[in-house]
Design a protein around this motif. Structure first.
Motif, PDB file in Angstrom:
ATOM      1  N   LEU A 183     -41.988  16.583 -73.606  1.00 51.13           N
ATOM      2  CA  LEU A 183     -43.281  16.840 -74.237  1.00 51.13           C
ATOM      3  C   LEU A 183     -43.202  17.925 -75.304  1.00 51.13           C
ATOM      4  N   LEU A 184     -42.475  19.017 -75.044  1.00 55.74           N
ATOM      5  CA  LEU A 184     -42.403  20.109 -76.013  1.00 55.74           C
ATOM      6  C   LEU A 184     -41.781  19.632 -77.319  1.00 55.74           C
ATOM      7  N   THR A 185     -40.683  18.881 -77.220  1.00 55.50           N
ATOM      8  CA  THR A 185     -40.040  18.342 -78.425  1.00 55.50           C
ATOM      9  C   THR A 185     -40.984  17.409 -79.163  1.00 55.50           C
ATOM     10  N   THR A 186     -41.744  16.621 -78.393  1.00 54.42           N
ATOM     11  CA  THR A 186     -42.691  15.686 -79.006  1.00 54.42           C
ATOM     12  C   THR A 186     -43.793  16.434 -79.743  1.00 54.42           C
ATOM     13  N   LEU A 187     -44.315  17.506 -79.154  1.00 54.24           N
ATOM     14  CA  LEU A 187     -45.370  18.290 -79.806  1.00 54.24           C
ATOM     15  C   LEU A 187     -44.860  18.927 -81.092  1.00 54.24           C
ATOM     16  N   GLN A 188     -43.611  19.391 -81.077  1.00 53.24           N
ATOM     17  CA  GLN A 188     -43.012  19.917 -82.305  1.00 53.24           C
ATOM     18  C   GLN A 188     -42.888  18.819 -83.352  1.00 53.24           C
ATOM     19  N   GLN A 189     -42.535  17.618 -82.908  1.00 51.78           N
ATOM     20  CA  GLN A 189     -42.414  16.477 -83.816  1.00 51.78           C
ATOM     21  C   GLN A 189     -43.774  16.127 -84.422  1.00 51.78           C
ATOM     22  N   VAL A 190     -44.827  16.213 -83.624  1.00 50.33           N
ATOM     23  CA  VAL A 190     -46.174  15.950 -84.111  1.00 50.33           C
ATOM     24  C   VAL A 190     -46.534  16.928 -85.223  1.00 50.33           C
ATOM     25  N   ALA A 191     -46.226  18.212 -85.014  1.00 53.66           N
ATOM     26  CA  ALA A 191     -46.534  19.236 -86.022  1.00 53.66           C
ATOM     27  C   ALA A 191     -45.756  18.984 -87.315  1.00 53.66           C
ATOM     28  N   PHE A 192     -44.465  18.681 -87.191  1.00 54.25           N
ATOM     29  CA  PHE A 192     -43.661  18.405 -88.377  1.00 54.25           C
ATOM     30  C   PHE A 192     -44.109  17.125 -89.067  1.00 54.25           C
ATOM     31  N   ALA A 193     -44.570  16.143 -88.274  1.00 52.73           N
ATOM     32  CA  ALA A 193     -45.060  14.897 -88.866  1.00 52.73           C
ATOM     33  C   ALA A 193     -46.335  15.144 -89.662  1.00 52.73           C
ATOM     34  N   PHE A 194     -47.204  16.033 -89.182  1.00 54.10           N
ATOM     35  CA  PHE A 194     -48.406  16.393 -89.942  1.00 54.10           C
ATOM     36  C   PHE A 194     -48.011  16.983 -91.289  1.00 54.10           C
ATOM     37  N   ALA A 195     -47.039  17.909 -91.267  1.00 56.52           N
ATOM     38  CA  ALA A 195     -46.583  18.525 -92.515  1.00 56.52           C
ATOM     39  C   ALA A 195     -45.870  17.499 -93.398  1.00 56.52           C
ATOM     40  N   GLY A 196     -45.047  16.643 -92.774  1.00 53.11           N
ATOM     41  CA  GLY A 196     -44.371  15.602 -93.534  1.00 53.11           C
ATOM     42  C   GLY A 196     -45.355  14.622 -94.143  1.00 53.11           C
ATOM     43  N   GLY A 197     -46.405  14.282 -93.383  1.00 50.62           N
ATOM     44  CA  GLY A 197     -47.440  13.406 -93.906  1.00 50.62           C
ATOM     45  C   GLY A 197     -48.138  14.017 -95.116  1.00 50.62           C
ATOM     46  N   THR A 198     -48.290  15.325 -95.097  1.00 49.03           N
ATOM     47  CA  THR A 198     -48.865  16.030 -96.244  1.00 49.03           C
ATOM     48  C   THR A 198     -47.976  15.870 -97.473  1.00 49.03           C
ATOM     49  N   ILE A 199     -46.669  15.956 -97.270  1.00 51.46           N
ATOM     50  CA  ILE A 199     -45.738  15.775 -98.388  1.00 51.46           C
ATOM     51  C   ILE A 199     -45.862  14.369 -98.971  1.00 51.46           C
ATOM     52  N   PHE A 200     -45.932  13.361 -98.094  1.00 54.59           N
ATOM     53  CA  PHE A 200     -46.057  11.985 -98.576  1.00 54.59           C
ATOM     54  C   PHE A 200     -47.393  11.771 -99.280  1.00 54.59           C
ATOM     55  N   TYR A 201     -48.446  12.426 -98.782  1.00 53.36           N
ATOM     56  CA  TYR A 201     -49.751  12.347 -99.441  1.00 53.36           C
ATOM     57  C   TYR A 201     -49.674  12.959-100.835  1.00 53.36           C
ATOM     58  N   ILE A 202     -49.007  14.103-100.957  1.00 46.98           N
ATOM     59  CA  ILE A 202     -48.839  14.746-102.269  1.00 46.98           C
ATOM     60  C   ILE A 202     -48.103  13.817-103.225  1.00 46.98           C
ATOM     61  N   LEU A 203     -47.087  13.124-102.708  1.00 49.16           N
ATOM     62  CA  LEU A 203     -46.324  12.215-103.556  1.00 49.16           C
ATOM     63  C   LEU A 203     -47.196  11.048-104.019  1.00 49.16           C
ATOM     64  N   ARG A 204     -48.057  10.560-103.140  1.00 48.14           N
ATOM     65  CA  ARG A 204     -48.989   9.495-103.546  1.00 48.14           C
ATOM     66  C   ARG A 204     -49.907   9.981-104.662  1.00 48.14           C
ATOM     67  N   ARG A 205     -50.465  11.151-104.498  1.00 46.17           N
ATOM     68  CA  ARG A 205     -51.447  11.650-105.465  1.00 46.17           C
ATOM     69  C   ARG A 205     -50.803  12.004-106.804  1.00 46.17           C
ATOM     70  N   THR A 206     -49.610  12.578-106.783  1.00 48.98           N
ATOM     71  CA  THR A 206     -48.980  12.999-108.038  1.00 48.98           C
ATOM     72  C   THR A 206     -48.381  11.829-108.821  1.00 48.98           C
ATOM     73  N   THR A 207     -48.015  10.745-108.135  1.00 48.34           N
ATOM     74  CA  THR A 207     -47.464   9.574-108.821  1.00 48.34           C
ATOM     75  C   THR A 207     -48.493   8.480-109.005  1.00 48.34           C
TER      76      THR A 207
END
Length: 268
Positions: A183-207
């Motif tokens: 569970l702890l590793t999964t929760l860390q993965q969730v947090a990083f996925a939120f940040a990673g999703g933000t990066i992909f969102y930025i890429l959508r908006r800038t391109t």
């Protein structure tokens, strides 16, 4: 002109060509939930724990590849039935360009992962299964920053569109805890996925398109499985550091790609 004709005319003006099904928030969330459950159920039926995916090509294909293939077909059919392909893949306007340095940082981390990969540990089966893994770029982006974004934009401001699409992308990874990951590793993965999703969102908006986010996402997941297979090179840890920098930077600058966005997909 009748009220209905006026409404339909406005909808076509604000969204481009009229959509087969009018976007609604609940439709996007239903698609997200259905995709998450479908991928989890197919992966569970294959009987390969999440923590064992990287052990062999057959594990990777059965545990992840099959569910990605099924998910990709389901999402393609859904987008076609709804008539949402264009708004799912393209924004009408790009944001300011300079925040694209954030996904570029992620791409640098990706290259470091690939350079640090123990390619000698690969066999044909594992490499083939890894190629199938590239489908994650299409499936998870279409589900989260494609169809879900179209639905959220029907009612919500762009700030909420970014936050909810990134949050749900992160929460999608909670199913890994039901597939053998602690569970702890999964929760860390969730947090990083939120940040990673933000990066992909930025890429959508800038391109102005989701396509580049699909490419980056697919290659990123490919690189993380690649570097974790065999014995990583000396620079592997550096790739993780660069990605963490990108995640923090993305959360700082995302407001600049949200500001002034006019991407509503239906009348309120």
């Amino acid at each position: 002109m009748t009220n209905q004709e006026h409404s339909e005319s406005l909808t076509e003006t604000t969204t481009g060509p009229a959509l087969r099904v009018r976007p609604r928030v609940w439709i996007g969330i239903a698609i997200w939930a259905a995709y998450t459950l479908l991928v989890f159920a197919v992966g569970k039926a294959m009987g390969v724990p999440y923590t064992d995916l990287g052990e062999s090509g057959s594990n990777l294909f059965l545990g992840a590849g099959v569910s990605l293939i099924v998910g990709a077909v389901a999402l393609a059919i859904t987008a076609t039935l709804l008539g949402w392909w264009r708004p799912a893949l393209f924004d009408r306007h790009r944001s300011v360009r300079w925040p694209i340095f954030v996904p570029i940082l992620m791409a640098v981390a990706l290259v470091i992962n690939l350079v640090s990969t123990d390619w000698g540990s690969y066999d044909g089966g594992f490499f083939a299964a890894s190629i199938v893994l590239l489908l994650v770029g299409f499936t998870e982006e279409m589900a989260n920053r494609g169809l879900l974004v179209v639905a959220l934009r029907s009612r919500l401001g762009e700030g909420w569109v970014w936050f909810l699409s990134s949050l749900l992308f992160g929460l999608m990874h909670l199913t890994n805890a039901l597939s053998g990951q602690d569970l702890l590793t999964t929760l860390q993965q969730v947090a990083f996925a939120f940040a990673g999703g933000t990066i992909f969102y930025i890429l959508r908006r800038t391109t102005g398109t989701l396509i580049w986010a699909m490419v980056l996402h697919g290659l990123w997941d490919f690189s993380t499985f690649a570097v974790g297979h065999g014995t990583p090179g000396a620079f592997a840890a550096f790739g993780g550091i660069v990605n963490q920098i990108a995640c923090v930077a993305g959360l700082i600058v995302v407001a600049f790609v949200i500001r002034g966005a006019k991407e509503r997909t239906a009348l309120a």
